[in-house]
Design a protein around this motif. Structure first.
Motif, mmCIF file in Angstrom:
data_model
loop_
_atom_site.group_PDB
_atom_site.id
_atom_site.type_symbol
_atom_site.label_atom_id
_atom_site.label_comp_id
_atom_site.label_asym_id
_atom_site.label_seq_id
_atom_site.Cartn_x
_atom_site.Cartn_y
_atom_site.Cartn_z
ATOM 1 N N LEU A 174 0.864 -1.177 0.000
ATOM 2 C CA LEU A 174 0.000 0.000 0.000
ATOM 3 C C LEU A 174 0.900 1.226 0.000
ATOM 4 C CD1 LEU A 174 -2.683 -0.949 2.686
ATOM 5 C CD2 LEU A 174 -2.978 -0.855 0.206
ATOM 6 N N GLN A 175 0.666 2.128 -0.942
ATOM 7 C CA GLN A 175 1.456 3.347 -1.021
ATOM 8 C C GLN A 175 0.575 4.556 -0.771
ATOM 9 O OE1 GLN A 175 4.560 3.833 -1.086
ATOM 10 N NE2 GLN A 175 5.545 2.091 -2.058
ATOM 11 N N GLY A 176 1.143 5.571 -0.168
ATOM 12 C CA GLY A 176 0.429 6.810 0.093
ATOM 13 C C GLY A 176 1.244 7.705 0.979
ATOM 14 N N PHE A 177 0.615 8.743 1.484
ATOM 15 C CA PHE A 177 1.261 9.611 2.458
ATOM 16 C C PHE A 177 0.296 9.939 3.593
ATOM 17 C CE2 PHE A 177 3.647 13.194 4.146
ATOM 18 C CZ PHE A 177 4.928 12.656 4.109
ATOM 19 N N THR A 178 -0.983 10.065 3.280
ATOM 20 C CA THR A 178 -2.007 10.263 4.310
ATOM 21 C C THR A 178 -2.835 8.981 4.420
ATOM 22 O OG1 THR A 178 -3.722 11.052 2.804
ATOM 23 C CG2 THR A 178 -2.165 12.710 3.687
ATOM 24 N N LEU A 179 -3.622 8.886 5.468
ATOM 25 C CA LEU A 179 -4.480 7.714 5.630
ATOM 26 C C LEU A 179 -5.417 7.569 4.429
ATOM 27 C CD1 LEU A 179 -5.544 5.301 7.202
ATOM 28 C CD2 LEU A 179 -6.961 6.905 8.526
ATOM 29 N N ASP A 180 -5.985 8.656 3.980
ATOM 30 C CA ASP A 180 -6.879 8.586 2.809
ATOM 31 C C ASP A 180 -6.132 8.095 1.569
ATOM 32 O OD1 ASP A 180 -9.113 9.386 4.235
ATOM 33 O OD2 ASP A 180 -8.945 11.495 3.641
ATOM 34 N N ASP A 181 -4.870 8.512 1.406
ATOM 35 C CA ASP A 181 -4.070 8.026 0.276
ATOM 36 C C ASP A 181 -3.946 6.506 0.321
ATOM 37 O OD1 ASP A 181 -3.482 10.652 -0.577
ATOM 38 O OD2 ASP A 181 -1.565 10.695 0.501
ATOM 39 N N TYR A 182 -3.597 5.966 1.486
ATOM 40 C CA TYR A 182 -3.423 4.515 1.614
ATOM 41 C C TYR A 182 -4.739 3.786 1.345
ATOM 42 C CZ TYR A 182 1.249 5.210 3.511
ATOM 43 O OH TYR A 182 2.570 5.545 3.667
ATOM 44 N N ARG A 183 -5.829 4.350 1.818
ATOM 45 C CA ARG A 183 -7.124 3.714 1.583
ATOM 46 C C ARG A 183 -7.500 3.754 0.101
ATOM 47 N NH1 ARG A 183 -9.920 5.842 7.181
ATOM 48 N NH2 ARG A 183 -9.399 3.981 8.393
ATOM 49 N N ARG A 184 -7.161 4.838 -0.593
ATOM 50 C CA ARG A 184 -7.403 4.894 -2.045
ATOM 51 C C ARG A 184 -6.566 3.835 -2.762
ATOM 52 N NH1 ARG A 184 -8.022 10.392 -1.085
ATOM 53 N NH2 ARG A 184 -5.820 10.824 -1.369
ATOM 54 N N ALA A 224 2.507 8.545 11.456
ATOM 55 C CA ALA A 224 2.685 7.208 10.873
ATOM 56 C C ALA A 224 2.030 6.148 11.756
ATOM 57 C CB ALA A 224 4.165 6.910 10.677
ATOM 58 N N GLU A 225 2.170 6.291 13.057
ATOM 59 C CA GLU A 225 1.528 5.339 13.971
ATOM 60 C C GLU A 225 0.014 5.349 13.776
ATOM 61 O OE1 GLU A 225 1.012 4.350 18.732
ATOM 62 O OE2 GLU A 225 2.009 6.207 18.125
ATOM 63 N N ARG A 226 -0.582 6.525 13.675
ATOM 64 C CA ARG A 226 -2.033 6.643 13.484
ATOM 65 C C ARG A 226 -2.466 5.950 12.196
ATOM 66 N NH1 ARG A 226 -5.174 9.738 10.567
ATOM 67 N NH2 ARG A 226 -3.447 11.003 9.795
ATOM 68 N N ILE A 227 -1.695 6.141 11.125
ATOM 69 C CA ILE A 227 -2.006 5.516 9.834
ATOM 70 C C ILE A 227 -1.918 3.999 9.944
ATOM 71 C CG2 ILE A 227 -1.125 5.194 7.485
ATOM 72 C CD1 ILE A 227 -0.354 8.238 7.592
ATOM 73 N N ILE A 228 -0.856 3.517 10.543
ATOM 74 C CA ILE A 228 -0.641 2.073 10.670
ATOM 75 C C ILE A 228 -1.735 1.435 11.523
ATOM 76 C CG2 ILE A 228 0.912 0.344 11.680
ATOM 77 C CD1 ILE A 228 3.228 2.251 10.658
ATOM 78 N N ARG A 229 -2.074 2.063 12.628
ATOM 79 C CA ARG A 229 -3.134 1.520 13.493
ATOM 80 C C ARG A 229 -4.488 1.511 12.770
ATOM 81 N NH1 ARG A 229 -1.637 0.258 18.463
ATOM 82 N NH2 ARG A 229 0.385 1.035 19.192
ATOM 83 N N ALA A 230 -4.780 2.561 12.017
ATOM 84 C CA ALA A 230 -6.055 2.625 11.287
ATOM 85 C C ALA A 230 -6.117 1.558 10.201
ATOM 86 C CB ALA A 230 -6.246 4.017 10.687
ATOM 87 N N LEU A 231 -5.026 1.374 9.468
ATOM 88 C CA LEU A 231 -5.024 0.357 8.403
ATOM 89 C C LEU A 231 -5.119 -1.047 8.986
ATOM 90 C CD1 LEU A 231 -2.392 1.894 5.962
ATOM 91 C CD2 LEU A 231 -4.881 1.751 5.644
ATOM 92 N N THR A 232 -4.510 -1.268 10.131
ATOM 93 C CA THR A 232 -4.641 -2.563 10.801
ATOM 94 C C THR A 232 -6.097 -2.775 11.216
ATOM 95 O OG1 THR A 232 -2.351 -2.493 11.575
ATOM 96 C CG2 THR A 232 -3.838 -3.978 12.728
ATOM 97 N N ALA A 233 -6.722 -1.733 11.738
ATOM 98 C CA ALA A 233 -8.137 -1.822 12.122
ATOM 99 C C ALA A 233 -9.022 -2.059 10.899
ATOM 100 C CB ALA A 233 -8.569 -0.552 12.850
ATOM 101 N N ASP A 234 -8.566 -1.615 9.724
ATOM 102 C CA ASP A 234 -9.306 -1.855 8.474
ATOM 103 C C ASP A 234 -9.182 -3.304 7.994
ATOM 104 O OD1 ASP A 234 -10.049 0.816 8.386
ATOM 105 O OD2 ASP A 234 -8.663 1.356 6.764
ATOM 106 N N GLY A 235 -8.339 -4.097 8.671
ATOM 107 C CA GLY A 235 -8.225 -5.507 8.323
ATOM 108 C C GLY A 235 -6.971 -5.898 7.571
ATOM 109 N N PHE A 236 -5.992 -4.994 7.477
ATOM 110 C CA PHE A 236 -4.751 -5.317 6.783
ATOM 111 C C PHE A 236 -3.720 -5.868 7.760
ATOM 112 C CE2 PHE A 236 -6.687 -1.886 4.290
ATOM 113 C CZ PHE A 236 -6.773 -2.521 3.058
#
Length: 176
Positions: free
Chosen positions: A42-52, A84-96
């Motif tokens: 997954l590539q991005g810079f913001t949480l929304d970028d990674y989700r896109r 970065a921690e916030r992004i990683i925790r959110a993506l983990t919560a998204d099921g990754f």
């Protein structure tokens, strides 16, 4: 295709194009039938970028949730930050199930509990820059992790040695 602003500036391409090329590369690798376990990133810079980027994988027919190891790109230079921690925790919560590239002790201390795996060259950085370090100290660190102090320049390991890897592991355990 990394997505840090400095990289985007060098290529002259935008975030969406880097993400599209990342997904396209993974899709192409999967068609080669090499038997190798390619890891999507997954590539991005913001949480929304990674989700896109995750949405692009899904649109290409790749289900990245449910246990498949997925790299999180463009975080190694900022892996120690709250963002970065916030992004990683959110993506983990998204099921990754995330793999962190280039994680150092500070980043591992923040994210160890939610990363499925991580890699780092930090354990051999000092030796690559300065040459051989004090082997007896490394042996002592490996045997007694409580001696380790994060950031202790004397704890820099000898490149590629078992003692160095064990000393760094001791530091990881203390940091977490």
């Amino acid at each position: 295709w990394m997505c840090e602003p400095t990289v985007l500036a060098r290529t002259g391409l935008d975030m969406a194009e880097h993400q599209r090329r990342t997904v396209e590369s993974y899709t192409e690798l999967r068609t080669l039938n090499t038997g190798l376990p390619f890891v999507p990133v997954l590539q991005g810079f913001t949480l929304d970028d990674y989700r896109r980027c995750a949405d692009l994988y899904e649109a290409a027919g790749h289900d990245l949730r449910g246990g498949l190891l997925v790299g999180i790109g463009s975080v190694c230079r900022r892996q120690h930050t709250a963002d970065a921690e916030r992004i990683i925790r959110a993506l983990t919560a998204d099921g990754f199930s995330l793999h962190g590239f280039g994680f150092k002790l500070d980043g591992l201390a923040r994210c160890r509990s939610v990363l499925a795996s991580a890699d780092s060259l930090a354990w051999s950085y000092g030796a690559r820059k300065r040459g051989r370090a004090d082997q007896p100290r490394l042996a002592a660190l490996a045997a007694n992790p409580s001696l380790f102090e994060a950031g202790d320049a004397k704890a820099e390991p000898d490149q590629n040695s078992t003692a160095a890897a064990l000393a760094w592991l001791a530091g990881v355990r203390v940091a977490a």
